[in-house]
Design a protein around this motif. Structure first.
Motif, PDB file in Angstrom:
ATOM      1  N   ALA A  80      15.224  -3.515   0.426  1.00 17.23           N
ATOM      2  CA  ALA A  80      15.627  -4.921   0.292  1.00 17.23           C
ATOM      3  C   ALA A  80      14.509  -5.770  -0.313  1.00 17.23           C
ATOM      4  O   ALA A  80      14.779  -6.759  -0.997  1.00 17.23           O
ATOM      5  N   CYS A  81      13.282  -5.355  -0.099  1.00 16.92           N
ATOM      6  CA  CYS A  81      12.127  -6.095  -0.612  1.00 16.92           C
ATOM      7  C   CYS A  81      11.637  -5.563  -1.952  1.00 16.92           C
ATOM      8  O   CYS A  81      10.662  -6.065  -2.504  1.00 16.92           O
ATOM      9  N   GLY A  82      12.272  -4.504  -2.457  1.00 20.47           N
ATOM     10  CA  GLY A  82      11.911  -3.982  -3.767  1.00 20.47           C
ATOM     11  C   GLY A  82      10.773  -2.977  -3.790  1.00 20.47           C
ATOM     12  O   GLY A  82      10.224  -2.694  -4.852  1.00 20.47           O
ATOM     13  N   TYR A  83      10.430  -2.413  -2.649  1.00 18.77           N
ATOM     14  CA  TYR A  83       9.335  -1.435  -2.610  1.00 18.77           C
ATOM     15  C   TYR A  83       9.814  -0.001  -2.715  1.00 18.77           C
ATOM     16  O   TYR A  83       9.028   0.887  -3.039  1.00 18.77           O
ATOM     17  N   VAL A  84      11.061   0.252  -2.421  1.00 17.62           N
ATOM     18  CA  VAL A  84      11.670   1.561  -2.684  1.00 17.62           C
ATOM     19  C   VAL A  84      13.028   1.321  -3.328  1.00 17.62           C
ATOM     20  O   VAL A  84      13.634   0.262  -3.165  1.00 17.62           O
ATOM     21  N   SER A  85      13.476   2.318  -4.066  1.00 14.78           N
ATOM     22  CA  SER A  85      14.809   2.279  -4.642  1.00 14.78           C
ATOM     23  C   SER A  85      15.674   3.273  -3.877  1.00 14.78           C
ATOM     24  O   SER A  85      15.153   4.189  -3.239  1.00 14.78           O
ATOM     25  N   VAL A  86      16.981   3.082  -3.926  1.00 15.74           N
ATOM     26  CA  VAL A  86      17.899   3.978  -3.219  1.00 15.74           C
ATOM     27  C   VAL A  86      18.954   4.459  -4.204  1.00 15.74           C
ATOM     28  O   VAL A  86      19.565   3.664  -4.912  1.00 15.74           O
ATOM     29  N   SER A  87      19.143   5.773  -4.219  1.00 24.39           N
ATOM     30  CA  SER A  87      20.180   6.365  -5.044  1.00 24.39           C
ATOM     31  C   SER A  87      20.678   7.610  -4.327  1.00 24.39           C
ATOM     32  O   SER A  87      19.874   8.489  -3.983  1.00 24.39           O
ATOM     33  N   GLY A  92      13.179   6.405  -3.156  1.00 28.92           N
ATOM     34  CA  GLY A  92      12.047   6.698  -4.036  1.00 28.92           C
ATOM     35  C   GLY A  92      11.194   5.460  -4.222  1.00 28.92           C
ATOM     36  O   GLY A  92      11.649   4.334  -4.012  1.00 28.92           O
ATOM     37  N   LEU A  93       9.967   5.659  -4.615  1.00 30.62           N
ATOM     38  CA  LEU A  93       9.056   4.535  -4.810  1.00 30.62           C
ATOM     39  C   LEU A  93       9.379   3.775  -6.093  1.00 30.62           C
ATOM     40  O   LEU A  93       9.731   4.378  -7.106  1.00 30.62           O
ATOM     41  N   THR A  94       9.226   2.481  -6.038  1.00 34.01           N
ATOM     42  CA  THR A  94       9.348   1.656  -7.237  1.00 34.01           C
ATOM     43  C   THR A  94       7.993   1.654  -7.948  1.00 34.01           C
ATOM     44  O   THR A  94       6.969   2.073  -7.397  1.00 34.01           O
ATOM     45  N   ARG A  95       7.989   1.169  -9.161  1.00 36.90           N
ATOM     46  CA  ARG A  95       6.746   1.070  -9.932  1.00 36.90           C
ATOM     47  C   ARG A  95       5.706   0.233  -9.182  1.00 36.90           C
ATOM     48  O   ARG A  95       4.520   0.552  -9.166  1.00 36.90           O
ATOM     49  N   GLN A  96       6.160  -0.841  -8.558  1.00 36.11           N
ATOM     50  CA  GLN A  96       5.259  -1.710  -7.806  1.00 36.11           C
ATOM     51  C   GLN A  96       4.575  -0.945  -6.673  1.00 36.11           C
ATOM     52  O   GLN A  96       3.367  -1.076  -6.470  1.00 36.11           O
ATOM     53  N   SER A  97       5.332  -0.140  -5.940  1.00 34.89           N
ATOM     54  CA  SER A  97       4.755   0.641  -4.847  1.00 34.89           C
ATOM     55  C   SER A  97       3.777   1.681  -5.363  1.00 34.89           C
ATOM     56  O   SER A  97       2.723   1.902  -4.767  1.00 34.89           O
ATOM     57  N   ARG A  98       4.124   2.330  -6.447  1.00 41.20           N
ATOM     58  CA  ARG A  98       3.218   3.333  -7.027  1.00 41.20           C
ATOM     59  C   ARG A  98       1.903   2.698  -7.459  1.00 41.20           C
ATOM     60  O   ARG A  98       0.835   3.260  -7.263  1.00 41.20           O
ATOM     61  N   ARG A  99       1.999   1.521  -8.016  1.00 40.52           N
ATOM     62  CA  ARG A  99       0.791   0.852  -8.509  1.00 40.52           C
ATOM     63  C   ARG A  99      -0.090   0.334  -7.383  1.00 40.52           C
ATOM     64  O   ARG A  99      -1.308   0.470  -7.434  1.00 40.52           O
ATOM     65  N   TRP A 100       0.503  -0.281  -6.381  1.00 42.51           N
ATOM     66  CA  TRP A 100      -0.285  -1.000  -5.381  1.00 42.51           C
ATOM     67  C   TRP A 100      -0.433  -0.294  -4.036  1.00 42.51           C
ATOM     68  O   TRP A 100      -1.376  -0.583  -3.296  1.00 42.51           O
ATOM     69  N   LEU A 101       0.487   0.590  -3.674  1.00 42.39           N
ATOM     70  CA  LEU A 101       0.481   1.135  -2.312  1.00 42.39           C
ATOM     71  C   LEU A 101       0.046   2.593  -2.192  1.00 42.39           C
ATOM     72  O   LEU A 101      -0.297   3.028  -1.087  1.00 42.39           O
ATOM     73  N   LEU A 102       0.065   3.345  -3.265  1.00 40.32           N
ATOM     74  CA  LEU A 102      -0.374   4.738  -3.189  1.00 40.32           C
ATOM     75  C   LEU A 102      -1.900   4.800  -3.168  1.00 40.32           C
ATOM     76  O   LEU A 102      -2.575   4.167  -3.986  1.00 40.32           O
ATOM     77  N   GLY A 103      -2.432   5.591  -2.258  1.00 39.11           N
ATOM     78  CA  GLY A 103      -3.877   5.700  -2.116  1.00 39.11           C
ATOM     79  C   GLY A 103      -4.567   6.184  -3.376  1.00 39.11           C
ATOM     80  O   GLY A 103      -5.696   5.787  -3.664  1.00 39.11           O
ATOM     81  N   ALA A 104      -3.926   7.033  -4.160  1.00 38.46           N
ATOM     82  CA  ALA A 104      -4.536   7.603  -5.361  1.00 38.46           C
ATOM     83  C   ALA A 104      -4.510   6.664  -6.563  1.00 38.46           C
ATOM     84  O   ALA A 104      -5.171   6.928  -7.561  1.00 38.46           O
ATOM     85  N   SER A 105      -3.779   5.579  -6.475  1.00 36.74           N
ATOM     86  CA  SER A 105      -3.688   4.652  -7.596  1.00 36.74           C
ATOM     87  C   SER A 105      -5.013   3.904  -7.775  1.00 36.74           C
ATOM     88  O   SER A 105      -5.640   3.479  -6.807  1.00 36.74           O
TER      89      SER A 105
END
Length: 146
Positions: A80-87, A92-105
């Motif tokens: 609902a907040c746009g941090y994961v997508s649902v299908s 799955g992670l959104t681009r925003q989550s991959r950029r800001w929330l993944l430790g390896a980013s």
């Protein structure tokens, strides 16, 4: 930037216009709920788990040792907040989550989110500090993981 209450319907616009909406209540609730949702997902390893490929709520819960129903609620809140997508019931992670929330980013704020959990414990003592004037003993609220 500012988190703020934004009307999504005519009725809500009228409520805001006439001062009938308790804006401070909504603004603090939205910010606190979003912050805790994100930090819980990071702290519980949900974000890192979703990095390779989308998973169902049951798969996430099983792999992390979490309650399946509660994990579904957390994932739906993140969606609902746009941090994961649902299908097809897979998250799955959104681009925003991959950029800001993944430790390896390279641009990750993951560790700062984890520090905020500790900071909130400190801030919970703010009223006592203002009453007594005595500094907060930060170490009293920390364990080895902190």
């Amino acid at each position: 930037m500012k988190l703020k209450v934004v009307a999504e319907s005519l009725l809500e616009r009228l409520g805001l216009w006439f001062g009938l909406v308790p804006v401070p209540l909504l603004e603090t609730h939205i910010a606190a709920t979003l912050a805790r949702t994100l930090t819980a997902a990071v702290k519980l390893g949900v974000i890192e788990l979703l990095a390779p490929a989308p998973l169902t709520a049951l798969e996430v819960a099983t792999r992390r040792g979490l309650d399946p129903a509660a994990t579904g609620l957390l994932l739906n809140a993140l969606a609902a907040c746009g941090y994961v997508s649902v299908s097809a019931q897979r998250y799955g992670l959104t681009r925003q989550s991959r950029r800001w929330l993944l430790g390896a980013s390279a641009t990750s704020v993951r560790d700062k989110l984890l520090l905020q959990v500790v900071e909130w414990e400190w801030l919970a003592q703010l009223e006592q500090f203002v009453i007594s004037g005595k500094p907060i003993d930060f170490h009293a609220f920390m364990d080895d993981a902190d």
